[in-house]
Design a protein around this motif. Structure first.
Motif, short mmCIF file in Angstrom:
data_model
loop_
_atom_site.label_atom_id
_atom_site.label_comp_id
_atom_site.label_asym_id
_atom_site.label_seq_id
_atom_site.Cartn_x
_atom_site.Cartn_y
_atom_site.Cartn_z
N GLU A 55 45.01 44.88 30.40
CA GLU A 55 45.10 44.16 29.14
C GLU A 55 45.47 42.69 29.37
O GLU A 55 46.37 42.37 30.14
CB GLU A 55 46.16 44.81 28.24
CG GLU A 55 45.71 46.12 27.63
CD GLU A 55 46.77 46.71 26.72
OE1 GLU A 55 47.85 46.10 26.60
OE2 GLU A 55 46.53 47.78 26.14
N GLY A 56 44.72 41.82 28.71
CA GLY A 56 45.00 40.40 28.82
C GLY A 56 44.53 39.75 30.11
O GLY A 56 44.79 38.56 30.33
N ASN A 57 43.82 40.49 30.95
CA ASN A 57 43.34 39.93 32.21
C ASN A 57 42.38 38.77 31.92
O ASN A 57 41.33 38.97 31.29
CB ASN A 57 42.62 41.01 33.02
CG ASN A 57 42.18 40.54 34.38
OD1 ASN A 57 41.38 39.62 34.50
ND2 ASN A 57 42.67 41.20 35.42
N PRO A 58 42.71 37.55 32.36
CA PRO A 58 41.88 36.39 31.97
C PRO A 58 40.48 36.44 32.57
O PRO A 58 39.52 35.98 31.93
CB PRO A 58 42.68 35.20 32.50
CG PRO A 58 43.56 35.75 33.57
CD PRO A 58 43.89 37.15 33.14
N GLU A 59 40.32 37.00 33.76
CA GLU A 59 38.98 37.08 34.37
C GLU A 59 38.07 37.96 33.53
O GLU A 59 36.91 37.63 33.30
CB GLU A 59 39.09 37.64 35.79
CG GLU A 59 37.73 37.78 36.47
CD GLU A 59 37.82 38.47 37.83
OE1 GLU A 59 36.76 38.72 38.44
OE2 GLU A 59 38.95 38.76 38.28
N LEU A 61 38.49 38.75 30.29
CA LEU A 61 38.30 38.15 28.97
C LEU A 61 37.30 37.00 28.99
O LEU A 61 36.60 36.76 28.02
CB LEU A 61 39.65 37.67 28.43
CG LEU A 61 40.67 38.78 28.13
CD1 LEU A 61 42.01 38.17 27.73
CD2 LEU A 61 40.16 39.72 27.06
N ARG A 62 37.22 36.30 30.12
CA ARG A 62 36.26 35.20 30.24
C ARG A 62 34.83 35.70 30.28
O ARG A 62 33.91 35.02 29.83
CB ARG A 62 36.54 34.39 31.51
CG ARG A 62 37.63 33.33 31.38
CD ARG A 62 37.56 32.33 32.53
NE ARG A 62 37.62 32.97 33.84
CZ ARG A 62 38.76 33.21 34.51
NH1 ARG A 62 39.92 32.85 33.99
NH2 ARG A 62 38.72 33.78 35.69
N ASP A 63 34.63 36.90 30.84
CA ASP A 63 33.26 37.36 31.07
C ASP A 63 33.19 38.88 31.00
O ASP A 63 32.93 39.55 31.99
CB ASP A 63 32.76 36.87 32.42
CG ASP A 63 31.29 37.23 32.66
OD1 ASP A 63 30.58 37.52 31.68
OD2 ASP A 63 30.87 37.22 33.84
N TYR A 67 31.62 41.50 33.77
CA TYR A 67 32.54 42.45 34.37
C TYR A 67 32.02 43.87 34.20
O TYR A 67 32.06 44.68 35.13
CB TYR A 67 33.92 42.31 33.72
CG TYR A 67 35.06 42.73 34.62
CD1 TYR A 67 35.68 41.81 35.46
CD2 TYR A 67 35.51 44.04 34.64
CE1 TYR A 67 36.72 42.18 36.29
CE2 TYR A 67 36.56 44.43 35.46
CZ TYR A 67 37.16 43.49 36.29
OH TYR A 67 38.18 43.87 37.13
N THR A 241 37.77 48.83 33.04
CA THR A 241 38.19 48.29 31.74
C THR A 241 38.19 49.37 30.65
O THR A 241 38.88 49.23 29.64
CB THR A 241 37.26 47.14 31.29
OG1 THR A 241 35.93 47.65 31.14
CG2 THR A 241 37.28 46.00 32.28
#
Length: 312
Positions: A55-59, A61-63, A67, A241
């Motif tokens: 949760e909240g993993n920026p990598e 969330l960016r893509d 992913y 995920t």
């Protein structure tokens, strides 16, 4: 039963569906020398992160689309399957009362002929002997699951019709179409009770109580595939995920699962060949390896080979 280069196509809505439904069957058939192609209708772009560790993993969330594509590749490798994307956009799971409208341009709102044409092309290129998909309820009522059912059934019929989608290649008559019902109430109930009898806390207590009234579908095929549960589990974990490694998928002791429910189940929905009465143990039972003459698909229902089940 070992086959020589027979072909199975499994149609799924999102990446991860192929690993939670029918995965061990796919791995078994690949190990026996057959080819299995998973067709994923959408990219899963609107999936939430369901693994609390991520949760909240920026990598991510960016893509999220990228992913999930990498997760799908890892899952395909774990199962040994081939894989293609049909190329449509995840519709998301609408929530609320009233439900919000589906997002513009999503898979569930596509004109049916568009994804059907795309799947017909895949069928005519891969030339599967057998297809699997979801039932008319989608297995559960996600709009993409329901849409993928409609697309798969229509493409099964259209792929064999020389007049349908002539730009999509030479006609090919898939011989059997099954609904994947391996994630059934009957399975959950059997495992749930077995755990209770052994004094093991069941992860399905709430799941079972909320879903006990779902329609019970009658299996017409059971494929023994317990030897391939490890490949199924590896594929599930690849979808990091979407799958909580501490969630209910992994809380049933595998020795109990293998004893109580060592198979995956399917229901025959369409057939263009003779299908024997009784419970099949092989989705490829009775198929003609070299394929059917396309002229056979034009037969009226009463003229089809004895035993073929139509509709469900």
């Amino acid at each position: 039963m070992t086959h020589e280069a027979l072909r199975l196509m499994a149609v799924h809505a999102h990446p991860d569906d192929e690993s939670s439904k029918g995965a061990a069957t796919s791995a078994r058939y690949v190990a026996e020398g057959n080819r299995v192609l998973v067709v994923t209708c959408t990219g899963g772009e609107r999936g939430d992160i369901l693994n609390p560790r991520l949760e909240g993993n920026p990598e991510i969330l960016r893509d999220m689309p990228g992913y999930r594509r990498r997760e799908m590749a890892a899952a395909a490798e774990a199962l040994g399957i081939e894989h293609v994307w049909l190329g449509f956009v995840d519709s998301g799971l609408p929530e609320g009362d009233p439900l919000p409208p589906l997002p513009e341009g999503c898979f569930a709102l596509e004109p049916l002929e568009v994804p059907v044409g795309a799947l017909v092309r895949q069928i005519r290129e891969f030339r599967p002997h057998v297809m699997t998909c979801y039932d008319e309820n989608g297995g559960y009522p996600h709009p993409d699951h329901i849409m993928s059912h409609k697309v798969a059934v229509a493409a099964y019929e259209a792929a064999a019709d020389p007049d349908a989608y002539p730009e999509a290649g030479e006609p090919w008559a898939v011989q059997k179409l099954y609904y994947d019902i391996s994630f059934s109430v009957a399975r959950i109930e059997a495992v749930h009770r077995a755990l209770q009898e052994r004094g093991i806390t069941s992860p399905f207590e709430e799941w079972f109580e909320t879903r006990r009234n779902r329609p019970h579908r009658q299996a017409t095929a059971r494929v023994e595939c317990s030897a391939f549960f490890p490949q199924r589990d590896a594929a599930l974990r690849a979808h990091a995920t979407q799958i909580d490694p501490d969630g209910f998928f992994f809380q049933v002791p595998r020795d109990v699962e293998k004893e109580i429910w060592p198979y995956e189940e399917f229901q025959l929905a369409r057939a263009r060949i003779d299908v024997a009465d009784g419970l099949e143990d092989d989705l490829f039972a009775g198929v003609v390896a070299e394929g059917l003459p396309v002229s056979r698909v034009g037969l009226e229902a009463e003229d089809r080979p004895r035993g073929g089940r139509l509709g469900a």
